[in-house]
Scaffold this motif. Structure first.
Motif, PDB file in Angstrom:
ATOM      1  N   VAL A 124      14.477  50.917  24.899  1.00 39.28           N
ATOM      2  CA  VAL A 124      15.531  50.071  24.333  1.00 39.28           C
ATOM      3  C   VAL A 124      14.917  49.039  23.391  1.00 39.28           C
ATOM      4  CG1 VAL A 124      17.260  48.310  24.885  1.00 39.28           C
ATOM      5  CG2 VAL A 124      17.167  50.423  26.211  1.00 39.28           C
ATOM      6  N   ALA A 125      13.832  48.421  23.810  1.00 43.74           N
ATOM      7  CA  ALA A 125      13.181  47.413  22.967  1.00 43.74           C
ATOM      8  C   ALA A 125      12.716  48.025  21.649  1.00 43.74           C
ATOM      9  CB  ALA A 125      12.005  46.785  23.708  1.00 43.74           C
ATOM     10  N   ARG A 126      12.142  49.210  21.736  1.00 42.23           N
ATOM     11  CA  ARG A 126      11.673  49.874  20.517  1.00 42.23           C
ATOM     12  C   ARG A 126      12.852  50.248  19.618  1.00 42.23           C
ATOM     13  NH1 ARG A 126       8.691  54.751  22.002  1.00 42.23           N
ATOM     14  NH2 ARG A 126      10.605  55.879  21.623  1.00 42.23           N
ATOM     15  N   SER A 127      13.926  50.739  20.208  1.00 40.63           N
ATOM     16  CA  SER A 127      15.100  51.144  19.437  1.00 40.63           C
ATOM     17  C   SER A 127      15.775  49.955  18.769  1.00 40.63           C
ATOM     18  CB  SER A 127      16.106  51.862  20.337  1.00 40.63           C
ATOM     19  OG  SER A 127      15.543  53.050  20.834  1.00 40.63           O
ATOM     20  N   CYS A 128      15.743  48.811  19.427  1.00 41.70           N
ATOM     21  CA  CYS A 128      16.402  47.632  18.867  1.00 41.70           C
ATOM     22  C   CYS A 128      15.675  47.090  17.652  1.00 41.70           C
ATOM     23  CB  CYS A 128      16.517  46.542  19.937  1.00 41.70           C
ATOM     24  SG  CYS A 128      17.700  46.963  21.226  1.00 41.70           S
ATOM     25  N   SER A 129      14.442  47.450  17.476  1.00 47.10           N
ATOM     26  CA  SER A 129      13.695  46.943  16.327  1.00 47.10           C
ATOM     27  C   SER A 129      13.878  47.824  15.084  1.00 47.10           C
ATOM     28  CB  SER A 129      12.208  46.831  16.667  1.00 47.10           C
ATOM     29  OG  SER A 129      11.653  48.112  16.894  1.00 47.10           O
TER      30      SER A 129
END
Length: 95
Positions: free
Chosen positions: A65-70
């Motif tokens: 999720v963190a990677r996708s949000c960036s």
């Protein structure tokens, strides 16, 4: 048969206790636990395979999720969304 602490039978830990740890595992990952509670949760995870699996899964999901949000959407998609939002605003205003 190994007597290592990591090989404890999960039956030694009650299902209710594991349920209590689920929320605490998420809070551990989010760095929202006090240090004493962190140590308790880590000790439980070390002796409970199902909770260790849940911990690993939660960490993986949070990382994805963190990677996708960036990531940013392509310019063409952003423009289509912007146009559609404007259209909906006009429709709402005309009602």
């Amino acid at each position: 048969m190994s007597t290592d602490a990591h090989d404890h039978d999960h039956d030694e830990v009650s299902t209710a206790e594991c349920s209590d740890f689920l929320d605490r595992i998420v809070r551990l990952i989010d760095n929202e636990l006090e240090e004493g509670d962190c140590a308790i949760v880590r000790a439980h995870i070390e002796t409970c395979s199902p909770c260790l699996e849940r911990y690993d899964l939660q960490r993986t999901v949070k990382a994805l999720v963190a990677r996708s949000c960036s990531e940013t959407a392509p310019a063409e998609l952003r423009e289509r969304v912007r146009v559609r939002i404007s259209q909906i605003q006009v429709e709402i205003t005309e009602r």
